[in-house]
Design an enzyme around this catalytic site. Structure first.
Site, PDB file in Angstrom:
ATOM      1  N   LYS A 107       0.824  -1.213   0.000  1.00  0.00           N
ATOM      2  CA  LYS A 107       0.000   0.000   0.000  1.00  0.00           C
ATOM      3  C   LYS A 107       0.864   1.272   0.000  1.00  0.00           C
ATOM      4  O   LYS A 107       2.069   1.220   0.289  1.00  0.00           O
ATOM      5  CB  LYS A 107      -0.932  -0.035   1.218  1.00  0.00           C
ATOM      6  CG  LYS A 107      -1.972  -1.181   1.151  1.00  0.00           C
ATOM      7  CD  LYS A 107      -2.961  -1.107   2.317  1.00  0.00           C
ATOM      8  CE  LYS A 107      -4.006  -2.206   2.209  1.00  0.00           C
ATOM      9  NZ  LYS A 107      -5.042  -2.097   3.289  1.00  0.00           N
ATOM     10  N   TYR A 137     -12.356  -1.861  -3.898  1.00  0.00           N
ATOM     11  CA  TYR A 137     -12.887  -1.985  -2.526  1.00  0.00           C
ATOM     12  C   TYR A 137     -14.412  -1.899  -2.483  1.00  0.00           C
ATOM     13  O   TYR A 137     -14.980  -1.634  -1.429  1.00  0.00           O
ATOM     14  CB  TYR A 137     -12.256  -0.934  -1.614  1.00  0.00           C
ATOM     15  CG  TYR A 137     -10.883  -1.325  -1.119  1.00  0.00           C
ATOM     16  CD1 TYR A 137     -10.700  -2.464  -0.313  1.00  0.00           C
ATOM     17  CD2 TYR A 137      -9.756  -0.576  -1.433  1.00  0.00           C
ATOM     18  CE1 TYR A 137      -9.445  -2.828   0.148  1.00  0.00           C
ATOM     19  CE2 TYR A 137      -8.491  -0.937  -0.968  1.00  0.00           C
ATOM     20  CZ  TYR A 137      -8.354  -2.066  -0.176  1.00  0.00           C
ATOM     21  OH  TYR A 137      -7.106  -2.424   0.292  1.00  0.00           O
ATOM     22  N   ASN A 192      -2.148   0.084   6.710  1.00  0.00           N
ATOM     23  CA  ASN A 192      -1.599  -1.125   7.332  1.00  0.00           C
ATOM     24  C   ASN A 192      -0.643  -1.890   6.410  1.00  0.00           C
ATOM     25  O   ASN A 192      -0.458  -3.094   6.538  1.00  0.00           O
ATOM     26  CB  ASN A 192      -2.742  -2.005   7.861  1.00  0.00           C
ATOM     27  CG  ASN A 192      -3.743  -2.359   6.779  1.00  0.00           C
ATOM     28  OD1 ASN A 192      -3.527  -2.036   5.608  1.00  0.00           O
ATOM     29  ND2 ASN A 192      -4.819  -3.026   7.148  1.00  0.00           N
ATOM     30  N   HIS A 214      -2.275  -5.322   1.454  1.00  0.00           N
ATOM     31  CA  HIS A 214      -3.570  -5.978   1.219  1.00  0.00           C
ATOM     32  C   HIS A 214      -3.306  -7.452   0.965  1.00  0.00           C
ATOM     33  O   HIS A 214      -2.270  -7.817   0.419  1.00  0.00           O
ATOM     34  CB  HIS A 214      -4.252  -5.384  -0.021  1.00  0.00           C
ATOM     35  CG  HIS A 214      -5.425  -6.200  -0.480  1.00  0.00           C
ATOM     36  ND1 HIS A 214      -6.662  -6.080   0.088  1.00  0.00           N
ATOM     37  CD2 HIS A 214      -5.516  -7.198  -1.408  1.00  0.00           C
ATOM     38  CE1 HIS A 214      -7.487  -6.963  -0.483  1.00  0.00           C
ATOM     39  NE2 HIS A 214      -6.809  -7.644  -1.396  1.00  0.00           N
ATOM     40  N   GLU A 251      -9.377 -10.573  -7.809  1.00  0.00           N
ATOM     41  CA  GLU A 251      -8.406  -9.508  -7.539  1.00  0.00           C
ATOM     42  C   GLU A 251      -7.152  -9.654  -8.411  1.00  0.00           C
ATOM     43  O   GLU A 251      -6.569  -8.656  -8.845  1.00  0.00           O
ATOM     44  CB  GLU A 251      -8.035  -9.497  -6.057  1.00  0.00           C
ATOM     45  CG  GLU A 251      -9.196  -9.015  -5.186  1.00  0.00           C
ATOM     46  CD  GLU A 251      -8.910  -9.065  -3.696  1.00  0.00           C
ATOM     47  OE1 GLU A 251      -9.796  -8.677  -2.925  1.00  0.00           O
ATOM     48  OE2 GLU A 251      -7.804  -9.489  -3.293  1.00  0.00           O
TER      49      GLU A 251
END
Ligand code: ADP
Ligand code: MG
Length: 139
Positions: A11, A51, A114, A117, A128
Site C-alpha cells: 500500500k 474496494y 496497514n 492488502h 483480484e
C-alpha cells in the site's frame, strides 16, 4: 495442501517508506513465490471498484483516497495454501493487534495504512488477480 495463488498489494504508506523490498523479503521467506508484480498508481475509479465490497463501511471514502495517495505494488503470490499463508504473514488488519514479526506489526502505521492488502478467499483471489494482471502475465 493445494498450491494456490493470491493477490498482495504493497500500500502507499509502505511504498512511501521504501518498504517494498522488506515486504517482499518477508513474503518470500514465508514460503511464497512472486509470480507477477508491477507498480502502479490507482485512479479513484479503480480504488472504488477494488474496494466495492466495503462501500457501505464508514471508512470506505478515506480508504479509497488513501489507496490513491501514492504508488502501490500489486503482486501475485503462489505457494501451498497461499491465501491463508499470506494472511498469516501479513497479520491482523489493525497493526496494534497484529502478531509480532508480521508485516502489519512491523510496517503498518494504523488500521487504514496497514502496509499490505491480501485476498481473503479463493474467489476474491481470482477476481483480484484478474483486476491487476492480464491473463497473459500470470500463465
Ligand atoms: P483486511 O485488509 O485485513 O482484509 P478488511 O477487508 O476488513 O481487512 O478491510 C480492508 C481495508 O480497509 C483494511 O486493510 C484497511 O486498510 C481498511 N480498514 C479496515 N477496517 C478499518 C477501520 N476500522 N478504519 C479504517 N480503515 C479500515
Ligand atoms: Mg479484506
Amino acid at each position: 495442501m493445494a498450491i494456490e495463488r493470491t493477490l498482495s498489494i504493497v500500500k502507499p504508506n509502505a511504498t512511501a517508506r521504501n518498504l517494498v523490498g522488506a515486504i517482499v523479503k518477508l513474503l518470500e521467506e514465508g514460503g511464497l513465490r512472486v509470480v507477477a508484480m508491477r507498480m502502479t498508481r490507482l485512479s479513484l475509479a479503480q480504488a472504488r471498484a477494488f474496494y466495492e465490497v466495503h462501500k457501505a463501511r464508514p471508512f470506505y471514502g478515506d480508504l479509497v483516497e488513501f489507496m490513491c495517495s501514492g504508488p502501490v505494488v500489486p503482486m501475485v503470490l503462489e505457494g501451498e495454501n497461499a491465501i491463508q499463508r499470506n494472511r498469516e504473514i501479513m497479520g491482523a488488519t489493525d497493526p496494534g493487534k497484529a502478531a509480532p514479526g508480521t508485516i502489519r506489526k512491523l510496517y503498518g502505521d494504523d488500521v487504514q495504512a496497514n502496509a499490505v492488502h491480501g485476498s481473503d478467499a479463493p474467489e476474491t483471489a481470482a477476481s483480484e488477480i484478474a483486476f491487476f494482471f492480464p491473463r497473459s502475465e500470470t500463465l
